[in-house]
Write a protein that holds these residues in place. Structure first.
Motif, PDB file in Angstrom:
ATOM      1  N   ARG A  20       0.832  -1.023   0.255  1.00 37.10           N
ATOM      2  CA  ARG A  20      -0.143  -0.103   0.063  1.00 37.10           C
ATOM      3  C   ARG A  20       0.934   1.311  -0.038  1.00 37.10           C
ATOM      4  NH1 ARG A  20      -2.567   1.376   5.803  1.00 37.10           N
ATOM      5  NH2 ARG A  20      -0.696   1.480   7.076  1.00 37.10           N
ATOM      6  N   GLU A  58      -5.008  14.127  -1.518  1.00 38.13           N
ATOM      7  CA  GLU A  58      -6.177  14.210  -2.718  1.00 38.13           C
ATOM      8  C   GLU A  58      -5.670  15.361  -3.781  1.00 38.13           C
ATOM      9  OE1 GLU A  58      -9.500  15.711  -0.769  1.00 38.13           O
ATOM     10  OE2 GLU A  58      -8.278  17.017   0.677  1.00 38.13           O
ATOM     11  N   PRO A  74      -7.498   2.334  -5.886  1.00 41.86           N
ATOM     12  CA  PRO A  74      -7.757   2.651  -4.417  1.00 41.86           C
ATOM     13  C   PRO A  74      -8.527   1.687  -3.927  1.00 41.86           C
ATOM     14  CG  PRO A  74      -8.670   4.169  -6.297  1.00 41.86           C
ATOM     15  CD  PRO A  74      -7.987   3.000  -7.066  1.00 41.86           C
ATOM     16  N   SER A  75      -8.038   1.729  -2.308  1.00 42.59           N
ATOM     17  CA  SER A  75      -8.436   0.691  -1.499  1.00 42.59           C
ATOM     18  C   SER A  75      -9.826   0.936  -0.931  1.00 42.59           C
ATOM     19  CB  SER A  75      -7.467   0.292  -0.390  1.00 42.59           C
ATOM     20  OG  SER A  75      -7.360   1.453   0.446  1.00 42.59           O
ATOM     21  N   GLY A  76     -10.348   2.194  -1.069  1.00 43.20           N
ATOM     22  CA  GLY A  76     -11.565   2.867  -0.465  1.00 43.20           C
ATOM     23  C   GLY A  76     -11.143   3.455   1.049  1.00 43.20           C
ATOM     24  N   VAL A  77      -9.898   3.379   1.224  1.00 46.48           N
ATOM     25  CA  VAL A  77      -9.583   3.870   2.643  1.00 46.48           C
ATOM     26  C   VAL A  77      -9.061   5.311   2.490  1.00 46.48           C
ATOM     27  CG1 VAL A  77      -8.066   3.757   4.595  1.00 46.48           C
ATOM     28  CG2 VAL A  77      -9.186   1.673   3.737  1.00 46.48           C
ATOM     29  N   THR A  78      -9.564   5.997   3.332  1.00 46.77           N
ATOM     30  CA  THR A  78      -9.019   7.626   3.315  1.00 46.77           C
ATOM     31  C   THR A  78      -8.611   7.952   4.894  1.00 46.77           C
ATOM     32  OG1 THR A  78     -11.176   8.695   3.670  1.00 46.77           O
ATOM     33  CG2 THR A  78     -10.290   8.538   1.419  1.00 46.77           C
ATOM     34  N   TYR A 135      -5.637   9.082   0.108  1.00 50.35           N
ATOM     35  CA  TYR A 135      -6.303   8.204  -0.331  1.00 50.35           C
ATOM     36  C   TYR A 135      -5.111   7.110  -0.193  1.00 50.35           C
ATOM     37  CZ  TYR A 135      -9.230  11.239  -2.646  1.00 50.35           C
ATOM     38  OH  TYR A 135     -10.285  12.489  -2.656  1.00 50.35           O
TER      39      TYR A 135
END
Length: 187
Positions: free
Chosen positions: A141, A146, A162-166, A178
């Motif tokens: 990762r 942004e 993108p993993s969807g984690v912010t 991100y």
């Protein structure tokens, strides 16, 4: 490509310092690195020597550099090993669910951008990550601010998604980063 991609050795601390300080004066440094030129340049030689020594042992951290034929370093990428049972305070974004590596400190000198150096550095980082046997990394990762579109484009080109984690930026909770990931291929 004329550059050699190799890992940092303990005796490389001065070149390591020089390249890091060059990275920290880059115009995107405030959103790309969790460090400042002022703080880093004030560090004693022993700090830089320890960083290079730790990276040269390649146990839980390794730094790859792009070295030109004249010996100048034109880019680097650092890879950290992160374990599920790690202290959350030492892992950006919290302890992971699976063993993973985390790419940080990505930098290529402006005059060398667009020459393939970043892909060569990422290739070394990914290969090293997948070759780990203890622990066996299940994913790689990295985080990107942004507002750092150039880096986001580079990372996506290298295969990260993108993993969807912010996460919020430590010094600016309104800004976010991100998480992008590369999951170990099946098989």
């Amino acid at each position: 490509m004329e550059h050699i991609i190799r890992s940092v050795r303990a005796e490389d601390w001065e070149k390591s310092r020089e390249l890091r300080l060059a990275a920290l004066v880059d115009p995107v440094a405030p959103i790309a690195f969790l460090d400042t030129y002022e703080k880093a340049s004030a560090q004693p030689d022993s700090y830089w020597q320890e960083r290079a020594r730790a990276s040269s042992e390649a146990c839980s951290v390794i730094t790859f550099v792009a070295e030109a034929p004249d010996g100048r370093w034109d880019g680097s990428v650092t890879v950290l090993v992160e374990l599920p049972d790690a202290d959350e305070a030492t892992v950006f974004g919290g302890a992971p669910a699976v063993p993973q590596t985390h790419i940080v400190g990505v930098f290529v000198r402006p005059e060398r951008r667009g020459t393939g150096l970043i892909q060569a550095l990422f290739d070394a980082a990914v290969t090293w990550s997948w070759e780990l046997s203890e622990p066996r990394a299940e994913r790689i990762r990295l985080f990107v601010h942004e507002d750092n579109g150039r880096a986001l484009s580079v990372y996506r080109k290298a295969g990260f998604v993108p993993s969807g984690v912010t996460v919020a930026m430590p010094d600016d909770p309104q800004a976010k980063e991100y998480e992008l990931e590369l999951v170990r291929p099946a098989g």
